[in-house]
Design a protein around this motif. Sequence first.
Motif, PDB file in Angstrom:
ATOM      1  N   ASN A   1       0.833  -1.200   0.000  1.00 21.15           N
ATOM      2  CA  ASN A   1       0.000   0.000   0.000  1.00 21.15           C
ATOM      3  C   ASN A   1       0.869   1.253   0.000  1.00 21.15           C
ATOM      4  OD1 ASN A   1       0.829   0.438   2.657  1.00 21.15           O
ATOM      5  ND2 ASN A   1      -1.119  -0.172   3.564  1.00 21.15           N
ATOM      6  N   GLU A   2       0.238   2.422   0.101  1.00 20.61           N
ATOM      7  CA  GLU A   2       0.970   3.691   0.029  1.00 20.61           C
ATOM      8  C   GLU A   2       1.953   3.882   1.180  1.00 20.61           C
ATOM      9  OE1 GLU A   2      -2.879   3.983   2.067  1.00 20.61           O
ATOM     10  OE2 GLU A   2      -2.397   3.437   0.022  1.00 20.61           O
ATOM     11  N   ASN A   3       1.800   3.117   2.267  1.00 22.96           N
ATOM     12  CA  ASN A   3       2.732   3.185   3.400  1.00 22.96           C
ATOM     13  C   ASN A   3       3.821   2.122   3.320  1.00 22.96           C
ATOM     14  OD1 ASN A   3       1.233   5.293   4.601  1.00 22.96           O
ATOM     15  ND2 ASN A   3      -0.185   3.811   5.462  1.00 22.96           N
ATOM     16  N   GLY A   4       3.838   1.359   2.236  1.00 23.80           N
ATOM     17  CA  GLY A   4       4.832   0.305   2.068  1.00 23.80           C
ATOM     18  C   GLY A   4       4.486  -0.984   2.790  1.00 23.80           C
ATOM     19  N   GLU A   5       3.280  -1.061   3.357  1.00 16.49           N
ATOM     20  CA  GLU A   5       2.851  -2.267   4.067  1.00 16.49           C
ATOM     21  C   GLU A   5       2.379  -3.325   3.072  1.00 16.49           C
ATOM     22  OE1 GLU A   5       0.984  -0.062   7.965  1.00 16.49           O
ATOM     23  OE2 GLU A   5      -0.147  -0.032   6.093  1.00 16.49           O
ATOM     24  N   LEU A   6       2.688  -4.585   3.365  1.00 16.74           N
ATOM     25  CA  LEU A   6       2.244  -5.687   2.519  1.00 16.74           C
ATOM     26  C   LEU A   6       0.768  -5.976   2.782  1.00 16.74           C
ATOM     27  CD1 LEU A   6       5.287  -8.072   2.973  1.00 16.74           C
ATOM     28  CD2 LEU A   6       4.751  -6.674   0.969  1.00 16.74           C
ATOM     29  N   ILE A   7       0.002  -6.116   1.709  1.00 18.34           N
ATOM     30  CA  ILE A   7      -1.421  -6.435   1.800  1.00 18.34           C
ATOM     31  C   ILE A   7      -1.650  -7.682   0.946  1.00 18.34           C
ATOM     32  CG2 ILE A   7      -3.773  -5.605   1.402  1.00 18.34           C
ATOM     33  CD1 ILE A   7      -2.194  -3.846   3.355  1.00 18.34           C
ATOM     34  N   SER A   8      -2.183  -8.746   1.565  1.00 13.95           N
ATOM     35  CA  SER A   8      -2.434  -9.998   0.848  1.00 13.95           C
ATOM     36  C   SER A   8      -3.919 -10.314   0.873  1.00 13.95           C
ATOM     37  CB  SER A   8      -1.670 -11.159   1.485  1.00 13.95           C
ATOM     38  OG  SER A   8      -0.284 -10.937   1.428  1.00 13.95           O
ATOM     39  N   ARG A   9      -4.383 -10.873  -0.229  1.00 17.47           N
ATOM     40  CA  ARG A   9      -5.762 -11.320  -0.295  1.00 17.47           C
ATOM     41  C   ARG A   9      -5.840 -12.503  -1.244  1.00 17.47           C
ATOM     42  NH1 ARG A   9      -3.543  -7.094  -2.585  1.00 17.47           N
ATOM     43  NH2 ARG A   9      -4.845  -5.464  -1.835  1.00 17.47           N
ATOM     44  N   PRO A  10      -6.736 -13.478  -0.959  1.00 12.01           N
ATOM     45  CA  PRO A  10      -6.885 -14.607  -1.870  1.00 12.01           C
ATOM     46  C   PRO A  10      -7.647 -14.163  -3.117  1.00 12.01           C
ATOM     47  CG  PRO A  10      -8.461 -14.791  -0.075  1.00 12.01           C
ATOM     48  CD  PRO A  10      -7.613 -13.590   0.214  1.00 12.01           C
TER      49      PRO A  10
ATOM     50  N   PHE B   1      -6.854 -12.111 -13.599  1.00  9.61           N
ATOM     51  CA  PHE B   1      -7.773 -12.123 -12.468  1.00  9.61           C
ATOM     52  C   PHE B   1      -8.875 -11.100 -12.743  1.00  9.61           C
ATOM     53  CE2 PHE B   1      -3.634 -13.242 -10.810  1.00  9.61           C
ATOM     54  CZ  PHE B   1      -3.875 -14.210  -9.842  1.00  9.61           C
ATOM     55  N   PHE B   2     -10.012 -11.262 -12.098  1.00  9.74           N
ATOM     56  CA  PHE B   2     -11.039 -10.222 -12.091  1.00  9.74           C
ATOM     57  C   PHE B   2     -10.961  -9.469 -10.779  1.00  9.74           C
ATOM     58  CE2 PHE B   2     -14.097 -12.632 -15.055  1.00  9.74           C
ATOM     59  CZ  PHE B   2     -13.676 -11.912 -16.156  1.00  9.74           C
ATOM     60  N   SER B   3     -11.181  -8.164 -10.849  1.00  8.20           N
ATOM     61  CA  SER B   3     -11.256  -7.333  -9.651  1.00  8.20           C
ATOM     62  C   SER B   3     -12.127  -6.126  -9.961  1.00  8.20           C
ATOM     63  CB  SER B   3      -9.863  -6.867  -9.231  1.00  8.20           C
ATOM     64  OG  SER B   3      -9.946  -6.097  -8.056  1.00  8.20           O
ATOM     65  N   ASP B   4     -12.721  -5.584  -8.949  1.00  8.43           N
ATOM     66  CA  ASP B   4     -13.479  -4.345  -9.082  1.00  8.43           C
ATOM     67  C   ASP B   4     -12.487  -3.223  -9.381  1.00  8.43           C
ATOM     68  OD1 ASP B   4     -14.901  -1.944  -8.639  1.00  8.43           O
ATOM     69  OD2 ASP B   4     -16.078  -2.827  -7.023  1.00  8.43           O
TER      70      ASP B   4
ATOM     71  N   GLN C   1      -2.240  -0.528  -6.658  1.00  3.41           N
ATOM     72  CA  GLN C   1      -1.065  -1.102  -5.993  1.00  3.41           C
ATOM     73  C   GLN C   1      -0.394  -2.171  -6.848  1.00  3.41           C
ATOM     74  OE1 GLN C   1      -2.891  -2.693  -2.466  1.00  3.41           O
ATOM     75  NE2 GLN C   1      -3.241  -0.705  -1.559  1.00  3.41           N
ATOM     76  N   LEU C   2      -0.418  -2.016  -8.145  1.00  3.30           N
ATOM     77  CA  LEU C   2       0.044  -3.082  -9.042  1.00  3.30           C
ATOM     78  C   LEU C   2       1.483  -2.915  -9.522  1.00  3.30           C
ATOM     79  CD1 LEU C   2      -3.189  -3.511 -11.191  1.00  3.30           C
ATOM     80  CD2 LEU C   2      -2.455  -4.844  -9.193  1.00  3.30           C
ATOM     81  N   GLN C   3       2.188  -1.898  -9.037  1.00  3.54           N
ATOM     82  CA  GLN C   3       3.562  -1.678  -9.500  1.00  3.54           C
ATOM     83  C   GLN C   3       4.461  -2.853  -9.133  1.00  3.54           C
ATOM     84  OE1 GLN C   3       1.925   0.351  -7.377  1.00  3.54           O
ATOM     85  NE2 GLN C   3       1.419   2.102  -8.633  1.00  3.54           N
ATOM     86  N   ARG C   4       4.259  -3.410  -7.941  1.00  3.54           N
ATOM     87  CA  ARG C   4       5.006  -4.587  -7.473  1.00  3.54           C
ATOM     88  C   ARG C   4       4.012  -5.507  -6.802  1.00  3.54           C
ATOM     89  NH1 ARG C   4       9.005  -2.302  -3.422  1.00  3.54           N
ATOM     90  NH2 ARG C   4       8.945  -4.469  -2.806  1.00  3.54           N
ATOM     91  N   LEU C   5       4.032  -6.768  -7.205  1.00  7.44           N
ATOM     92  CA  LEU C   5       3.134  -7.714  -6.566  1.00  7.44           C
ATOM     93  C   LEU C   5       3.759  -9.093  -6.525  1.00  7.44           C
ATOM     94  CD1 LEU C   5       1.531  -9.671  -8.849  1.00  7.44           C
ATOM     95  CD2 LEU C   5       0.463  -7.499  -9.340  1.00  7.44           C
ATOM     96  N   ASN C   6       3.173  -9.923  -5.694  1.00 12.15           N
ATOM     97  CA  ASN C   6       3.605 -11.310  -5.575  1.00 12.15           C
ATOM     98  C   ASN C   6       2.376 -12.197  -5.596  1.00 12.15           C
ATOM     99  OD1 ASN C   6       6.006 -13.181  -4.815  1.00 12.15           O
ATOM    100  ND2 ASN C   6       4.320 -13.831  -3.527  1.00 12.15           N
ATOM    101  N   LEU C   7       2.478 -13.315  -6.288  1.00 11.97           N
ATOM    102  CA  LEU C   7       1.442 -14.347  -6.277  1.00 11.97           C
ATOM    103  C   LEU C   7       2.026 -15.579  -5.612  1.00 11.97           C
ATOM    104  CD1 LEU C   7       0.169 -14.079  -9.969  1.00 11.97           C
ATOM    105  CD2 LEU C   7      -0.855 -13.062  -7.920  1.00 11.97           C
ATOM    106  N   ALA C   8       1.331 -16.116  -4.640  1.00 14.14           N
ATOM    107  CA  ALA C   8       1.780 -17.330  -3.962  1.00 14.14           C
ATOM    108  C   ALA C   8       0.706 -18.403  -4.139  1.00 14.14           C
ATOM    109  CB  ALA C   8       2.027 -17.068  -2.490  1.00 14.14           C
TER     110      ALA C   8
END
Length: 103
Positions: free
Chosen positions: A30-39, A53-56, A64-71
């Motif tokens: 997020n804008e504070n550099g905190e990691l946010i994860s969601r299924p 993926f679909f998202s609203d 927040q798509l500049q850097r992301l991780n998929l696990a």
Amino acid sequence: MKTEIQTGADRIQLCQLIEHMHFAMFTTTNENGELISRPMAPLEMASDGSIWFFSDVQSSKVNQLQRLNLAFTDADRGTYVSICGHGEVHTDQARIKRLWTPA
């Protein structure tokens, strides 16, 4: 997840590892550099290796798509896959219609 034919040994192996997995943990910062994860449910791995993926479009994650991780995890098979990259928002109605499911 639907998959298109992949080229290159690395993408073929990646596709084989994740094609039967129905969920991924989608992590952004997020804008504070905190990691946010969601299924999230991957819908397709395109022939270029993109995972769709679909998202609203009003969701905070689309900013927040500049850097992301998929696990991805399949504990029964002992398979764990982590992919880093970036995301983009697309509103291609033909692709949306093709990939849409009630779920």
